[in-house]
Design an enzyme around this catalytic site. Structure first.
Site, PDB file in Angstrom:
ATOM      1  N   GLY A 101      68.828  29.582 148.346  1.00 53.49           N
ATOM      2  CA  GLY A 101      67.462  29.999 148.605  1.00 53.49           C
ATOM      3  C   GLY A 101      66.616  28.861 149.141  1.00 53.49           C
ATOM      4  N   ASP A 328      64.451  24.920 136.812  1.00 54.70           N
ATOM      5  CA  ASP A 328      65.902  25.113 136.869  1.00 54.70           C
ATOM      6  C   ASP A 328      66.616  24.691 135.593  1.00 54.70           C
ATOM      7  OD1 ASP A 328      65.994  26.187 139.441  1.00 54.70           O
ATOM      8  OD2 ASP A 328      65.997  24.194 140.366  1.00 54.70           O
ATOM      9  N   ARG A 402      74.096  27.885 137.521  1.00 55.95           N
ATOM     10  CA  ARG A 402      73.479  27.266 136.342  1.00 55.95           C
ATOM     11  C   ARG A 402      73.816  28.025 135.054  1.00 55.95           C
ATOM     12  NH1 ARG A 402      70.852  23.157 138.620  1.00 55.95           N
ATOM     13  NH2 ARG A 402      69.845  23.536 140.636  1.00 55.95           N
TER      14      ARG A 402
END
Length: 445
Positions: A101, A328, A402
């Site tokens: 992204g 994140d 992740r």
């Protein structure tokens, strides 16, 4: 559209103490920006420490397709010979960003200021992610967008502006991607392009624009916000860039060392930009032993050596204002919270719902299937820490790197092994995660 990789399942088991010195990959945000700004500059940009994950490699390929000369000269050493601001060439084929992204949205901004037309696409995960909030300001600058799916989702065609105009744009959310896309488009516009944000987001683009010679001024806006003013049509000049280790990647071995008894681990050259260190601050509030030394920097980005030792953690409340500095890292923070004593409340996590997956729901599911009590209340995540994790569950990663790495970290100290359905997507940001962790003493099979 990118073809999906074959699934790679993996199991994580309780390990002995983690030790040694690790250098995690170069920062993903810096790597994308170094390639893009190198391509928009005149002359040669030398990059050392570039992250060679799939996301960044897709950005490198996009820069080649747009006319820049991008070459690899050995491990993590690259050069870019740019075409100058507004100099991108018409690409002959679709720009495919895979799972990235960041790369996709930043390149949309760079293309929006050029009189060319480009088709943007990605994998199934990226095709599901919203693009409209990036496209709205680019259309104000003069770009035209044709998208086949609702919400401006990929694949889409972006026709850059023949005569880009400067704008004053107030971002609807704290997003470095929106801000960066507007600034990159504004490079080609005459006059001053201004971005106003109510909450400060990552400032890597501003720092790197200065490093390449742009005139850009940042001032405070309200209590937490910033006003960024960029003078358009500069001649950017190629510059050397040393990419520091990615704090978002360092988060995984860092949390692993905190939860595995007896661990004493050193992480070198980790970026400590204050808009990226929310996780470190939160973990210290939880009682983590994290020491810093060997402070240095490059291109405005500080980096340090971190020493992390196993620690008894306690539950805390994380305010929503901290989200932009650790967006994140909430997944692996949730793992740390599960091993803490007491309740951890993470507030204001709405942005997690529009990442590679709905990370808020996926994080809760990852914990629940491994015996951790967790609750979602609106956009808040509430984790009941009991000092240990039962484990024994199978984690669905939803093609999210992740989630995969967070689950593997969780299994290193759980009562029973943690299984992960697919680790293939780890290659997008941390290709050597498994061997590097095993080098430190992790038990993956």
């Amino acid at each position: 559209m990118s073809a999906p990789a074959a699934p790679i399942p993996l199991e994580s088991r309780a390990s002995g103490p983690l030790s040694g010195t690790l250098r995690v990959p170069g920062d993903k945000s810096i790597s994308h920006r170094a390639l893009i700004l190198g391509a928009l500059s005149v002359g040669e940009t030398r990059i050392s420490g570039l992250l060679e994950g799939e996301d960044v490699l897709n950005t490198a390929q996009a820069m080649r397709a747009l006319g820049a000369k991008v070459e690899r000269h050995g491990d993590f050493a690259w050069t870019v010979h740019g075409v100058g601001v507004g100099g991108f060439a018409q690409p002959a084929a679709t720009l495919d960003f895979g799972n990235s992204g960041t790369g996709c949205r930043l390149v949309m901004g760079a293309v929006a200021g050029c009189p060319i037309t480009a088709v943007f696409d990605g994998d199934a995960s990226l095709r599901s992610r919203p693009m409209r909030r990036i496209l709205d300001p680019l259309e104000l600058i003069g770009a035209k967008v044709t998208a086949s799916a609702e919400g401006g989702k990929l694949p889409l065609t972006l026709q850059g502006a023949s005569n880009p105009v400067p704008v004053v744009y107030r971002t609807p959310v704290a997003s470095a991607q929106i801000k960066s896309a507007v600034l990159l488009a504004g490079l080609a516009a005459p006059g001053v392009t201004t971005v106003i944000e109510q909450e400060a987001s990552r400032d890597h683009t501003e720092l790197m624009l200065k490093h390449f010679g742009a005139e850009i001024v940042t001032t405070l806006e309200g209590t937490h916000g910033r006003r960024i003013a960029l003078t358009g049509q500069p001649e950017l000049h190629g510059a050397p860039v040393i990419v520091p280790a990615d704090p978002s990647s360092a988060a995984f071995p860092l949390v692993a060392a905190l939860i595995v008894d007896g661990s004493d681990l050193v992480l070198s050259d980790v970026m400590t930009n204050p808009l990226r260190t929310g996780l470190f601050a939160t973990l210290r509030e939880m009682g983590a032993s994290i020491e810093e030394d060997d402070v240095r920097g490059d291109a405005g980005e500080p980096m340090v050596r971190l020493r992390v030792r196993a620690s008894k953690l306690r539950g805390v409340e994380v305010p929503p204002e901290r989200a932009p500095s650790m967006i994140d890292e909430y997944l692996v923070l949730a793992v740390a919270a599960a091993y803490a004593e007491g309740t951890t409340i993470m507030r204001g996590l709405h942005e997690l719902r529009v990442k590679e997956s709905d990370r808020l729901e996926a994080t809760a599911a990852m914990l629940r299937v491994n015996g951790v009590k967790v609750e979602i209340s609106d956009d808040d995540l509430i984790v009941e820490g009991r000092g240990h994790v039962p484990g024994g569950g199978l984690v669905a990663t939803h093609m999210d790197h992740r989630i995969a790495m967070s689950a593997l970290v969780m299994g290193l100290a759980s009562d029973k092994p943690v299984k992960v359905d697919d680790t293939a997507f780890i290659a997008t940001s941390f290709p050597d995660f498994v061997p590097l962790m095993c080098k430190a003493g992790a038990d993956f099979a």
